[in-house]
Write a protein that holds these residues in place. Structure first.
Motif, PDB file in Angstrom:
ATOM      1  N   VAL A 145       0.854  -1.194   0.000  1.00 46.94           N
ATOM      2  CA  VAL A 145       0.000   0.000   0.000  1.00 46.94           C
ATOM      3  C   VAL A 145       0.885   1.238   0.000  1.00 46.94           C
ATOM      4  O   VAL A 145       1.869   1.311   0.748  1.00 46.94           O
ATOM      5  N   THR A 413      -5.104  -2.671   8.592  1.00 46.73           N
ATOM      6  CA  THR A 413      -6.067  -2.996   7.542  1.00 46.73           C
ATOM      7  C   THR A 413      -7.494  -2.775   8.025  1.00 46.73           C
ATOM      8  O   THR A 413      -7.891  -3.281   9.085  1.00 46.73           O
ATOM      9  N   SER A 416     -10.543  -5.846   3.159  1.00 49.52           N
ATOM     10  CA  SER A 416      -9.857  -6.496   2.046  1.00 49.52           C
ATOM     11  C   SER A 416     -10.864  -7.369   1.318  1.00 49.52           C
ATOM     12  O   SER A 416     -11.783  -7.923   1.939  1.00 49.52           O
ATOM     13  N   LYS A 441      -7.757  -6.594  -3.261  1.00 52.95           N
ATOM     14  CA  LYS A 441      -7.515  -5.222  -2.801  1.00 52.95           C
ATOM     15  C   LYS A 441      -7.447  -5.186  -1.282  1.00 52.95           C
ATOM     16  O   LYS A 441      -8.152  -5.925  -0.589  1.00 52.95           O
ATOM     17  N   ARG A 442      -6.620  -4.290  -0.784  1.00 51.29           N
ATOM     18  CA  ARG A 442      -6.483  -4.043   0.652  1.00 51.29           C
ATOM     19  C   ARG A 442      -6.565  -2.551   0.906  1.00 51.29           C
ATOM     20  O   ARG A 442      -5.925  -1.763   0.189  1.00 51.29           O
ATOM     21  N   GLN A 443      -7.317  -2.152   1.937  1.00 46.19           N
ATOM     22  CA  GLN A 443      -7.434  -0.732   2.292  1.00 46.19           C
ATOM     23  C   GLN A 443      -7.178  -0.551   3.774  1.00 46.19           C
ATOM     24  O   GLN A 443      -7.673  -1.324   4.607  1.00 46.19           O
ATOM     25  N   SER A 449      -4.699   2.516  -0.045  1.00 44.89           N
ATOM     26  CA  SER A 449      -5.065   1.200  -0.548  1.00 44.89           C
ATOM     27  C   SER A 449      -4.066   0.715  -1.589  1.00 44.89           C
ATOM     28  O   SER A 449      -3.260   1.495  -2.122  1.00 44.89           O
TER      29      SER A 449
END
Length: 463
Positions: A145, A413, A416, A441-443, A449
């Motif tokens: 990220v 996180t 996701s 996806k990861r935020q 992200s």
């Protein structure tokens, strides 16, 4: 004399016909009764010939002896056929674990697969190092990220290859005792892509079974392995699934399972880092029920945990907190071959059980007490058979954490998710050839992200 010879010839023909049809007769319960009646008739004929010994030629006596011998051979053939058919029936009942051999009272079986993967992966938020396990399979918590996008990086690997050895010993008195040892080469050191790729084996599972009891390391009772969809990735719907292997003691009675499993609390510190306290003193407790039917299966599992941290880790007061969760999952048959799989899990203090520990179990408050982190996750997957040997799976999963941001900072996180689709072709039953595309996806809690795109081609031979 001619009349007796005709009768003897008929008896020999009848015996010969039985010999040629013995395998078919061996499937009927009355085969021995038929042989007994025929043998009685021949014996009566022999006795009559014996009483007329002076009038019987040597040819007649020889015919009688041949008839008796033919009957004996027929009975032996039928007995051998019955034994072979019984062995085949037992092997079919044993299922795929009928391969193997016996040593004394112990039956040893084996299995596993050889799998070769070619993975090309691109990440939008930074470069994944060439020696990182994040290039072998999806680990949501390691999606980069905030960095510069990478190109598509390609790796070849046979690390997912695995082998298991099982034993089952006849100890008498109606007891059953067995063992299972399983190895693969994932998440281990020792290899490199420059020269040898010689990765170290690791223990996946190692347990003992005794009647309804299991002692050892295997899949957590909180996880429904049967609900995982077919994926070329090591796991597939990783953000939305319970995934854990650990030592335990488990009792099974029909569909009910109760287990005491290894405790391990993971803590998010005030800087957002992970601390593994190692202060646990009460096992995680899991209760699960499996319901199976023609429709497929449904599973409900509940877990209770005692999260614990000691002052030797943070220099503050001792504290413990309760973690708990519920997971519903299953596989539903659709039509003659297709299936729909799903899982939904919610609770607090479940961090290390979900998505390969995307977030931790709890955060530490200023006074040193624990604040369990709530999580919500799940996945769905549909598998469709285009033909008997061609199939595809489409799946999507999601994870959400309710982090106490004041305690964890915004660098942890928040959510996701991923989606993937594949097509798998099996030219012969043990061999799978497939291709898969995945987007994940990861935020973070602060809004930053990153995403991951992956194309994977695999060949797997199951044995």
């Amino acid at each position: 004399m001619a009349h007796r010879k005709i009768h003897m010839a008929k008896m020999l023909l009848l015996a010969g016909s039985i010999m040629t049809t013995a395998p078919a007769f061996a499937q009927n319960d009355d085969v021995n009764a038929r042989l007994d009646r025929l043998e009685g008739l021949v014996n009566m004929l022999v006795e009559r010939l014996d009483r007329q010994e002076q009038a019987v030629s040597q040819e007649d006596a020889a015919l009688a002896r041949q008839a008796r011998q033919a009957l004996q051979e027929t009975r032996q053939l039928a007995t051998r056929t019955e034994a072979v058919e019984q062995q085949v029936a037992e092997q079919k009942a044993a299922g795929p674990d009928n391969r193997g051999f016996k040593v004394g009272n112990t039956r040893v079986t084996y299995g596993g697969y050889v799998k070769v993967d070619a993975i090309s992966e691109r990440t939008s938020g930074g470069q994944v190092a060439s020696n990182s396990i994040a290039r072998d399979f999806l680990i949501p918590g390691l999606i980069p990220v905030g960095g510069t996008a990478s190109g598509f990086d390609t790796d070849f690997s046979a690390r997912q290859t695995r082998f298991f050895l099982k034993t089952e010993t006849d100890v008498g008195d109606g007891h059953k005792i067995g063992s299972h040892i399983e190895l693969d080469f994932m998440v281990t050191a020792g290899g490199n892509e420059r020269i040898s790729n010689s990765f170290t084996p690791r223990v996946r599972q190692a347990y003992i079974t005794f009647d309804n009891w299991l002692f050892g390391q295997t899949w957590s009772t909180f996880q429904d392995v049967g609900a995982l969809p077919e994926a070329l990735d090591f796991i597939g719907p990783t953000p939305g699934t319970v995934f854990d292997r650990q030592p335990m003691v488990r009792y099974t009675n029909g569909g009910l399972q109760i287990a005491l499993e290894q405790p391990e609390t993971t803590i998010t510190s005030a800087t957002g880092g992970r601390v593994i306290a190692g202060d646990d003193n009460i096992p995680d407790i899991v209760v699960r029920y499996n319901h199976k039917g023609d429709f497929g299966h449904l599973t409900a599992a509940a877990i209770g945990r005692n999260l614990r941290v000691n002052q030797d880790d943070f220099g503050l007061i001792n504290d413990s907190a309760i973690g708990f969760g519920l997971s519903l999952s299953g596989k539903l048959k659709v039509g003659s071959k297709d299936d729909f799989k799903f899982m939904a899990t919610a609770g607090q203090g479940l961090g290390r059980y979900i998505g390969l520990n995307i977030v931790n179990d709890a955060a530490v408050r200023a006074d040193g007490s624990l604040d369990p982190i709530a999580t919500y996750s799940g996945f769905v997957a549909y598998r469709h058979f285009w033909a008997d040997n061609v199939r595809s799976t489409l799946s999507g999963s999601y994870f959400k954490a309710d982090n106490p941001v004041v305690l964890t900072t915004g660098s942890v996180t928040d959510e996701s998710w991923n989606v993937f689709g594949n097509i798998v072709y099996s030219p012969v039953a043990p061999l799978d050839l497939g291709i898969e595309y995945m987007f994940a996806k990861r935020q973070l809690e602060n809004g930053a992200s990153g995403n991951l795109q992956k194309v994977q081609v695999s060949a797997k031979y199951k044995f």
